[in-house]
Design a protein around this motif. Sequence first.
Motif, short mmCIF file in Angstrom:
data_model
loop_
_atom_site.label_atom_id
_atom_site.label_comp_id
_atom_site.label_asym_id
_atom_site.label_seq_id
_atom_site.Cartn_x
_atom_site.Cartn_y
_atom_site.Cartn_z
N GLU A 279 14.85 90.16 90.79
CA GLU A 279 15.35 90.10 89.42
C GLU A 279 16.86 90.00 89.33
O GLU A 279 17.42 89.88 88.25
CB GLU A 279 14.84 91.30 88.64
CG GLU A 279 13.34 91.22 88.43
CD GLU A 279 12.81 92.32 87.52
OE1 GLU A 279 12.62 92.03 86.34
OE2 GLU A 279 12.61 93.43 88.01
N GLY A 280 17.54 90.10 90.48
CA GLY A 280 18.99 90.01 90.48
C GLY A 280 19.44 88.56 90.33
O GLY A 280 18.68 87.63 90.58
N ILE A 281 20.70 88.38 89.92
CA ILE A 281 21.20 87.05 89.64
C ILE A 281 21.31 86.20 90.91
O ILE A 281 21.32 84.97 90.86
CB ILE A 281 22.54 87.14 88.88
CG1 ILE A 281 22.85 85.82 88.18
CG2 ILE A 281 23.68 87.56 89.81
CD1 ILE A 281 23.82 85.93 87.05
N ASP A 282 21.39 86.84 92.06
CA ASP A 282 21.49 86.09 93.32
C ASP A 282 20.14 85.84 93.97
O ASP A 282 20.06 85.28 95.06
CB ASP A 282 22.39 86.84 94.30
CG ASP A 282 23.83 86.85 93.83
OD1 ASP A 282 24.32 85.78 93.42
OD2 ASP A 282 24.45 87.94 93.85
N ASP B 139 10.74 98.82 77.57
CA ASP B 139 11.23 97.91 78.60
C ASP B 139 12.74 97.91 78.55
O ASP B 139 13.36 97.27 77.70
CB ASP B 139 10.69 96.49 78.37
CG ASP B 139 11.19 95.51 79.43
OD1 ASP B 139 12.01 95.92 80.29
OD2 ASP B 139 10.77 94.34 79.41
N ILE B 140 13.35 98.68 79.45
CA ILE B 140 14.81 98.84 79.39
C ILE B 140 15.51 97.93 80.39
O ILE B 140 16.71 98.00 80.57
CB ILE B 140 15.21 100.30 79.67
CG1 ILE B 140 14.70 100.75 81.04
CG2 ILE B 140 14.66 101.21 78.58
CD1 ILE B 140 15.23 102.09 81.47
N TYR B 141 14.76 97.06 81.06
CA TYR B 141 15.37 96.24 82.10
C TYR B 141 15.58 94.79 81.70
O TYR B 141 16.66 94.25 81.83
CB TYR B 141 14.54 96.31 83.38
CG TYR B 141 14.37 97.72 83.86
CD1 TYR B 141 15.41 98.38 84.52
CD2 TYR B 141 13.19 98.42 83.63
CE1 TYR B 141 15.26 99.70 84.93
CE2 TYR B 141 13.03 99.73 84.04
CZ TYR B 141 14.07 100.37 84.69
OH TYR B 141 13.94 101.66 85.10
N ARG B 142 14.51 94.16 81.23
CA ARG B 142 14.64 92.73 80.94
C ARG B 142 15.61 92.54 79.78
O ARG B 142 15.51 93.20 78.76
CB ARG B 142 13.28 92.12 80.57
CG ARG B 142 13.37 90.62 80.30
CD ARG B 142 12.02 89.96 80.41
NE ARG B 142 11.03 90.56 79.52
CZ ARG B 142 10.71 90.07 78.33
NH1 ARG B 142 11.27 88.97 77.89
NH2 ARG B 142 9.82 90.66 77.59
N PRO B 143 16.56 91.60 79.95
CA PRO B 143 17.51 91.36 78.87
C PRO B 143 16.77 91.01 77.58
O PRO B 143 15.85 90.20 77.59
CB PRO B 143 18.31 90.16 79.37
CG PRO B 143 18.14 90.13 80.84
CD PRO B 143 16.82 90.76 81.12
N ALA B 144 17.16 91.65 76.50
CA ALA B 144 16.64 91.35 75.15
C ALA B 144 15.16 91.67 74.96
O ALA B 144 14.54 91.24 74.00
CB ALA B 144 16.90 89.91 74.76
N ALA B 145 14.58 92.46 75.85
CA ALA B 145 13.16 92.80 75.70
C ALA B 145 12.94 93.65 74.46
O ALA B 145 11.96 93.47 73.72
CB ALA B 145 12.66 93.54 76.94
N ILE B 146 13.86 94.58 74.20
CA ILE B 146 13.75 95.44 73.02
C ILE B 146 13.83 94.58 71.76
O ILE B 146 13.04 94.73 70.83
CB ILE B 146 14.86 96.52 73.03
CG1 ILE B 146 14.63 97.45 74.24
CG2 ILE B 146 14.86 97.31 71.72
CD1 ILE B 146 15.71 98.49 74.44
N ASN B 147 14.79 93.65 71.81
CA ASN B 147 14.94 92.68 70.73
C ASN B 147 13.65 91.94 70.44
O ASN B 147 13.26 91.74 69.30
CB ASN B 147 15.95 91.62 71.18
CG ASN B 147 17.20 91.71 70.37
OD1 ASN B 147 17.17 92.32 69.32
ND2 ASN B 147 18.27 91.11 70.86
#
Lengths: 300, 438
Positions: A279-282, B139-147
Motif C-alpha cells: 500500500e506504500g507509494i513505492d 477505515d482509517i488507512y485508505r485515503p478518503a475512505a471516511i469521506n
Amino acid sequence: MGIFAKIKNALKKTKDAIAYRLNKLFTGGVLNDDFYDELEMILLSADIGSETTESILDELKTQIDKKHVKKSAEVRILLKEIMHDILDFELPKEEYPLVILIAGVNGVGKTTTIGKLANNYKKAGKSVTIVAGDTFRAAASDQLTVWADRAGVRIVKQGEGSDAAAVVYDALQSAKSKNTQVTLIDTAGRLHNKVNLMEELKKIDRIIDREFPEAMRLNYIVLDATTGQNALSQVDLFNEAIDIDGIILTKLDGTAKGGVVLGIAGEQEVPVVYVGVGEGIDDLEKFDIDDFVSGIVDAE
Amino acid sequence: MGVFSGLGDKLKHVFSKLTARGKLDEYEIKQAMREIRIALLEADVNFTVVKDFISKISERAKGEEIVKSVTPGQQVVKIVHDELVELMGSKNAKLAVSSKPPTIIMMCGLQGAGKTTMCGKLGALLKKQGKKPLLVACDIYRPAAINQLQVVGKNVGLEVFEKGTQKPAKTAEQAVKHATNNGFDTVIIDTAGRLHINDDLMRELEEVKKVVSPTEILLTVDAMTGQDAVTVATTFNQRLDVTGVILTKLDGDTRGGAALSIKAVTGKPIKFCGVGEKSGDIEVFHPDRMASRILGMGDIVSLVEKAQEAMDEEAIKKMEKRVKDANFTLDDFLVQFESLKKMGGISEVMQMLPGMGGRFKFNEKDIDEKRIEKFKAIICSMTKKEREHPEIVKSSRRRRICAGSGTTIQDVNQLLKQFEQTRDMMKKMKNNKGRLPF
C-alpha cells in the motif's frame, strides 16, 4: 460436515504446505502419474486455470521426452522456462508526451496504482498530471488528490457526478498547455459486461486520440491478483473496447499468485507490465518474469 | 477459450454413446466427473474443494438409476446441481438481531471487496425494513475512505459516525454509545480492507470485536476471487469467527465458484449478494441460482423473475391473448421494448442466459440499444391503423413515418422486418405451448 473439516485441515497451513509439497515434488525421484497430478494441483492452486495448466503440462511432457529428462529437479527448470516463454513480451519504448489510461473492474486498485505510477514518473524526473476520471464512486477524486499530494504532482478534477469524458477533455487541454510529459488518467471501476459503461470508456479513449494525437498512448488494465478465471473475460472485453497494451497486477503481496495472467498472456497476448506489492507509494514494481514464476513453483 | 458452454452440453457429449438404460455406467461417470471437475475449476472453485466434491458426487451417481424421462447427462447435472445447492444453502442466512439493541454489524474483508459500498446498501435495506441504522467509519488507512462512507451515507439518508483517524476500536466503542443514546437500533461498522496475512491489521479487527461484541461479523468477498478465496476466508474466520459472508460484484459475468469454496471451508452462511452499483442493488443469497451459475447454466430463474417484474400482469395477459389470436401488433412490439428496457436492456438480459456469460458474440447491430430507441420513435410516428396492420405501410407511408421520426427508410424497413420475424416467432411459441424460444 465431514467434507468441511477435512478441507479445513488440509488448508491449515496452506503456505507451508505448498512450500513443503513443492520441495518434495522436485526432490523426489520418479516422474510418474502422481508427480504430474501433484504438479497439476500446484499450478491450479495458483489460478492458472485448467485449460492453461493442461497445455503447460502437455508442453512439459513433450520437452521431457525430447530432452530425456529423468530428474524432477530438472523438470522444475524446464517448467520455469515454459512459463517464462509464455509471459515474455517485448514492451514498447515509452516516448513523451505520454498518456496512460487506467481501466479495470471495481476494487482492483486503480486509484492507488495511479498514485504509485505518478510517484515513479516524478522520481524519474518527468512532469506528471493526474486526471480524476472516476466521477462516479463516492469520494474517488478526494482519494486521488491525497495520492497526488503524496507524489507531489498536479491533479485535474471536477465535481462528483460530472461527465468523465468532459473531465478528460479539459484535463488534456490543460496537460498540453503545461507541456506535461506524462498524463495519467484514472477511470471509474466498471464491470466489463456492462455495455453502457464500456461505451463510456470507449468515448474517453477516442477523446484522447482526438485531442492529443501527438502523444504516445498506453492503455493499462488493472487486475487484482486474487481474481480467478474471470480475469480472462475482463481482459478480453476491455481489450475489445479500448485495445489494452498491458496489465498491472495488484495485490501480489497477499497469498494469491495471480497465475491467471499466464492464460491471458497465452490466449490474448497481453503482457504484464507492473505488479503492485503493497500500500506504500513505492510498492509498484516492473514485472519481473523470473520472480513471478518463482513465486509459483519455488518454495519460499 | 470461447464461449462458456454449459456443463449440460458437455455432458450430453460424454453420454452420447450411452444408450443402455439402467444404472449409470462407471466409465461414463468417470468421464462425466472429468467434465464436472473442469467446469468447477473454470468457475474458480478451489481445487481441494473440487476434489472432495467430485468424490462425493461419484459415489452418489454410481447407485443412481437412470430415470426414463431424462438423459443420463441431465441426470448427472441434476445430481451435481442438487449437491451444490445443499452445500451452499443455509438455514440461518437471515441477519441476526440482538435482543439488546443496538444490533452491531461489523464488516471485514480484503481491499477492494466492496465493504464501504455494501455498508451503504445494507443500511439502506435495513432502513427500508423500518430499522434505524448508524454507519460507522473505521477505515482509517485508505485515503478518503471516511469521506466515501459519508457520501454513501448521505445518498441513502443515513447518519455516519466518524472520529477521524483515531483507533478503530475506540471509534467503534463511541459509536455504539452514540447509537444507544440516540435511538439507533443497528450499527454498521465499516473497516479498512486488509490482507489476511497482515497480523497487525488482523489484530486491530480482533480489538474492535472485543470492544463492541458484534452481533454479526460479515466477511465481504469479491465474487470474482479465485483459488485464494479459501485462504482468505479461512484466515478471517479463524481470527474473527465470522457469522456470515457477503458476495459482491455478482452483476459481473463471473461464475462465482468462490461462493462454494468459502462455504466449504468456513461453514458460514452466505447472507447477501451485491448485484450492481446502486444502493438498492443488494439481494439475499439464493443457493440454487448460484449452483446453476457455477455450472455455467445461466441464471434462468433470475431472468424469469426479472421478466415478471418488468412486465406487469395485465400487459402479460393482454399479450398472451394477442399471441393466441395471432394478433400481435406493433403496439405490442412497443410494450416489449419497454419491458426489455426495464429489465436492464438487452445486454443484461443476454448475459443471464446460459452459455452467454457476458461473452455473447451477437451481431453488434442486434444489441444496439440506440436502435431500439429508433424503433420506438418509428412506431410512435405511425397511425393507429398502421400499428395494427403494418402490412399497409408502403412507400408513401414509409416516407412520412421516417420524416416524422427523424429516421431513414432503411430504419423503417428494418423495424418492419424485425417485427415480422418476431411475429413468426410468436406463432411458433404458440405451437410450443407458450414456452420461451430459448
